[in-house]
Scaffold this active site. Structure first.
Site, PDB file in Angstrom:
ATOM      1  N   ALA B  35       0.851  -1.193   0.000  1.00  0.00           N
ATOM      2  CA  ALA B  35       0.000   0.000   0.000  1.00  0.00           C
ATOM      3  C   ALA B  35       0.885   1.241   0.000  1.00  0.00           C
ATOM      4  O   ALA B  35       1.926   1.249   0.651  1.00  0.00           O
ATOM      5  CB  ALA B  35      -0.887   0.007   1.241  1.00  0.00           C
ATOM      6  N   ASP B  36       0.487   2.265  -0.722  1.00  0.00           N
ATOM      7  CA  ASP B  36       1.226   3.527  -0.614  1.00  0.00           C
ATOM      8  C   ASP B  36       0.517   4.407   0.422  1.00  0.00           C
ATOM      9  O   ASP B  36      -0.517   4.014   0.974  1.00  0.00           O
ATOM     10  CB  ASP B  36       1.375   4.226  -1.977  1.00  0.00           C
ATOM     11  CG  ASP B  36       0.044   4.651  -2.583  1.00  0.00           C
ATOM     12  OD1 ASP B  36      -0.962   4.754  -1.835  1.00  0.00           O
ATOM     13  OD2 ASP B  36       0.012   4.887  -3.801  1.00  0.00           O
TER      14      ASP B  36
END
Lengths: 246, 77
Positions: B35-36
């Site tokens: 995930a960013d």
């Protein structure tokens, strides 16, 4: 093309904001008309919008106050059910030479014209991220690019808006939220009517098209940036200034 | 406990498009689930809606693993 879209325009009771609101209504979009103090004028604008057979309502909020902005956005989403387009237009001027500019004159303009854009953008982002779609159009100014004597506060705020536009565009691009700015030049409104004839003459001499712009010139570009035709444009600042600054 | 974890897991699988087996309590959003930062912000938003609560920014910043999220939700519920 914008039929049924839901739009919030800040500072829409007069000037360029009012014309932008009318332009959206002409396209069939529903418009929330934000105003800070001029309730009567905002209601007049709403009356005009409704004549185009769209939904519209006035909504008071001080864009420089986070709670006020949050309440406004909640109300708009509550009434419309979604929010497709935000136009950050609200702005004030407190012109003075740098040497004479008071701290509160500087702060007031930064708070409304720059922080206001940040707060409104932040407040609508949650909804637009969920929708996986959204358009944010910031009304900057050509002086934010060129500078202008007597407007250190205004110029700093507008240059800030251009930078904020670019960063917001980069952060939200993957969520299909497109963020652009327009930079109007000399547009005939209440704000510019205050200038003397000599000042106006001096301005004209700097405009290749040799005429001032009308609020409609700005509203039509804003409408384009909100439309599907502009789906590959983000982070840009479009100059609407008759060629004054290139 | 299991109930909260299952609901959190369902949201993560849906949002981040990852295999269910990868979503363990120890899994880090950024390191293990790819995930960013924006994904994490969005996940927190979804969790707020799912559990009908508000997670303050200061609290949200401390959520690094799936377990952090589950523990936070349990502590408030």
């Amino acid at each position: 093309m914008l039929k049924g879209k839901n739009v919030l325009v800040t500072g829409a009771s007069r000037g360029i904001g009012r014309t932008i609101a009318i332009e959206f209504a002409k396209q069939g979009a529903n418009v929330a008309v934000n105003y800070a103090g001029s309730e009567a004028k905002a209601k007049e604008v709403v009356e005009e919008l409704i004549s185009y057979d769209v939904k519209a309502f006035p909504i008071q909020a001080d864009v420089s106050d986070e709670n006020s902005v949050k309440a406004m956005v909640k109300e708009v989403i509550g009434q419309f059910g979604s929010l497709d387009i935000l136009v950050n237009n609200a702005g004030v001027t407190r012109d003075n030479l740098l040497m004479r500019m008071k701290e509160d004159e500087f702060d007031e303009v930064i708070n409304t014209n720059l922080k206001g854009v940040f707060l409104c953008t932040k407040a609508v982002t949650r909804q637009m991220m969920k929708q996986r779609a959204g358009r944010i159009i910031n009304v900057a100014s050509i002086v934010g690019v060129s500078g202008n004597p007597g407007q250190a506060n205004y110029v700093a705020a507008k240059a800030g808006v251009i930078g904020l536009t670019k960063t917001t565009a980069k952060e939200l691009a993957t969520r299909n939220i497109l963020v652009n700015a327009v930079a109007p030049g000399f547009i005939s409104t209440d704000m510019t009517d205050a200038l003397t004839d000599e000042q106006k003459e001096a301005m004209l001499a700097m405009i290749p098209l040799e005429r001032f712009g009308a609020p409609e010139d700005v509203a039509k570009v804003v409408r384009f940036l909100a439309s599907d035709d502009a789906s590959y444009i983000t982070g840009q600042t479009i100059h609407i200034d008759g060629g004054m600054v290139m | 406990m299991a109930d909260v974890f299952d609901r959190v897991k369902a949201i993560i699988v849906d949002r981040l498009d990852v295999d269910e087996e990868k979503v363990t309590l120890e899994a880090s959003f950024k390191d293990d689930l790819e995930a960013d930062s924006l994904d994490v912000v969005e996940l927190v938003m979804e969790l707020e809606d799912e559990f009908d609560m508000e997670i303050a920014d200061e609290e949200a910043e401390k959520i690094n693993t799936v377990g952090d999220a589950v523990n936070y939700i349990n502590s408030v519920k």
